[in-house]
Scaffold this motif. Structure first.
Motif, mmCIF file in Angstrom:
data_model
loop_
_atom_site.group_PDB
_atom_site.id
_atom_site.type_symbol
_atom_site.label_atom_id
_atom_site.label_comp_id
_atom_site.label_asym_id
_atom_site.label_seq_id
_atom_site.Cartn_x
_atom_site.Cartn_y
_atom_site.Cartn_z
ATOM 1 N N ARG A 1 28.748 14.339 -12.196
ATOM 2 C CA ARG A 1 27.494 13.594 -12.320
ATOM 3 C C ARG A 1 26.596 14.142 -13.422
ATOM 4 N NH1 ARG A 1 25.151 12.859 -7.276
ATOM 5 N NH2 ARG A 1 27.213 13.095 -6.395
ATOM 6 N N SER A 2 26.909 15.293 -13.973
ATOM 7 C CA SER A 2 26.089 15.849 -15.047
ATOM 8 C C SER A 2 26.604 15.476 -16.433
ATOM 9 C CB SER A 2 26.019 17.378 -14.926
ATOM 10 O OG SER A 2 27.286 17.956 -15.194
ATOM 11 N N TYR A 3 27.703 14.722 -16.496
ATOM 12 C CA TYR A 3 28.314 14.374 -17.768
ATOM 13 C C TYR A 3 28.056 12.920 -18.147
ATOM 14 C CZ TYR A 3 30.975 18.703 -17.982
ATOM 15 O OH TYR A 3 31.341 20.012 -18.074
ATOM 16 N N ALA A 4 27.774 12.722 -19.430
ATOM 17 C CA ALA A 4 27.850 11.383 -19.990
ATOM 18 C C ALA A 4 29.323 11.043 -20.180
ATOM 19 C CB ALA A 4 27.112 11.318 -21.321
ATOM 20 N N MET A 5 29.649 9.762 -20.043
ATOM 21 C CA MET A 5 31.040 9.333 -20.149
ATOM 22 C C MET A 5 31.171 8.270 -21.225
ATOM 23 S SD MET A 5 32.482 11.162 -17.840
ATOM 24 C CE MET A 5 34.109 10.387 -17.814
ATOM 25 N N ASN B 1 25.174 7.126 -19.678
ATOM 26 C CA ASN B 1 24.611 8.450 -19.417
ATOM 27 C C ASN B 1 24.890 8.867 -17.971
ATOM 28 O OD1 ASN B 1 22.719 6.861 -18.028
ATOM 29 N ND2 ASN B 1 21.065 8.314 -18.465
ATOM 30 N N TRP B 2 24.429 10.058 -17.595
ATOM 31 C CA TRP B 2 24.868 10.614 -16.315
ATOM 32 C C TRP B 2 24.307 9.854 -15.115
ATOM 33 C CZ3 TRP B 2 21.678 12.990 -12.634
ATOM 34 C CH2 TRP B 2 20.348 13.220 -13.037
ATOM 35 N N THR B 3 23.175 9.189 -15.273
ATOM 36 C CA THR B 3 22.621 8.438 -14.150
ATOM 37 C C THR B 3 23.169 7.014 -14.084
ATOM 38 O OG1 THR B 3 20.760 7.548 -15.392
ATOM 39 C CG2 THR B 3 20.458 9.719 -14.358
ATOM 40 N N ASP C 1 31.201 14.285 -21.879
ATOM 41 C CA ASP C 1 30.407 15.280 -22.611
ATOM 42 C C ASP C 1 29.067 15.441 -21.897
ATOM 43 O OD1 ASP C 1 30.578 16.687 -25.491
ATOM 44 O OD2 ASP C 1 28.493 16.207 -25.005
ATOM 45 N N GLN C 2 28.505 16.620 -22.002
ATOM 46 C CA GLN C 2 27.228 16.851 -21.337
ATOM 47 C C GLN C 2 26.060 16.204 -22.062
ATOM 48 O OE1 GLN C 2 27.277 21.190 -20.665
ATOM 49 N NE2 GLN C 2 27.628 20.721 -18.505
ATOM 50 N N TYR D 1 33.175 14.592 -28.117
ATOM 51 C CA TYR D 1 33.265 14.726 -26.671
ATOM 52 C C TYR D 1 34.122 15.933 -26.321
ATOM 53 C CZ TYR D 1 31.016 10.275 -25.625
ATOM 54 O OH TYR D 1 30.096 9.265 -25.485
ATOM 55 N N ASP D 2 33.749 16.604 -25.246
ATOM 56 C CA ASP D 2 34.436 17.843 -24.871
ATOM 57 C C ASP D 2 35.765 17.601 -24.173
ATOM 58 O OD1 ASP D 2 31.351 19.556 -24.020
ATOM 59 O OD2 ASP D 2 32.471 19.482 -25.903
ATOM 60 N N TYR D 3 35.856 16.561 -23.357
ATOM 61 C CA TYR D 3 37.033 16.345 -22.523
ATOM 62 C C TYR D 3 37.560 14.922 -22.706
ATOM 63 C CZ TYR D 3 35.126 20.493 -20.310
ATOM 64 O OH TYR D 3 34.627 21.749 -20.092
ATOM 65 N N TRP D 4 38.895 14.822 -22.691
ATOM 66 C CA TRP D 4 39.553 13.541 -22.919
ATOM 67 C C TRP D 4 40.667 13.322 -21.909
ATOM 68 C CZ3 TRP D 4 38.131 10.079 -26.716
ATOM 69 C CH2 TRP D 4 37.198 10.544 -27.645
#
Length: 120
Positions: free
Chosen positions: A30-34, A52-54, A99-100, A107-110
């Motif tokens: 929930r803290s990451y933007a996707m 965004n995260w929300t 990504d945060q 982006y950090d993760y894929w």
């Protein structure tokens, strides 16, 4: 660490719809933007949509605006991409990313990607 697994790709006729899902591991989802990206054969990877995260803020590529909808369910650690009015040019491997930072350049993760094929 965040691990991402996409699903929901497949073959669909032009004008049809698909919904992609991206399941994320980890309690900090929930803290990451996707984001969703895609890469067609012989082309560079391109941005599709981000949230965004929300879930209150979204942005889309011009090519999909009005046809695709990104959403997320933080209680399920999942982000979705609803794709309507699909066109043959939407054919690509679709990737989700985390990504945060919202609207991050990198982006950090894929995830590993899921194939979407739209026939004419």
């Amino acid at each position: 660490q965040v691990q991402l697994v996409e699903s929901g790709g497949g073959l669909v006729q032009a004008g049809g719809s698909l919904r992609l899902s991206c399941a994320a591991s980890g309690r900090t989802f929930r803290s990451y933007a996707m984001g969703w990206f895609r890469q067609a054969p012989g082309k560079e990877r391109e941005f599709v949509a981000t949230i965004n995260w929300t879930g209150a803020r979204t942005r889309y590529a011009d090519s999909v605006e009005g046809r695709f909808t990104i959403s997320r369910a933080n209680t399920k650690n999942t982000v979705y991409l609803q794709m309507n009015s699909l066109k043959p040019e939407d054919t690509a491997v679709y990737y989700c990313a985390a990504d945060q930072e919202y609207l991050a350049h990198e982006y950090d993760y894929w995830g590993q990607g899921t194939q979407v094929t739209v026939s004419s």
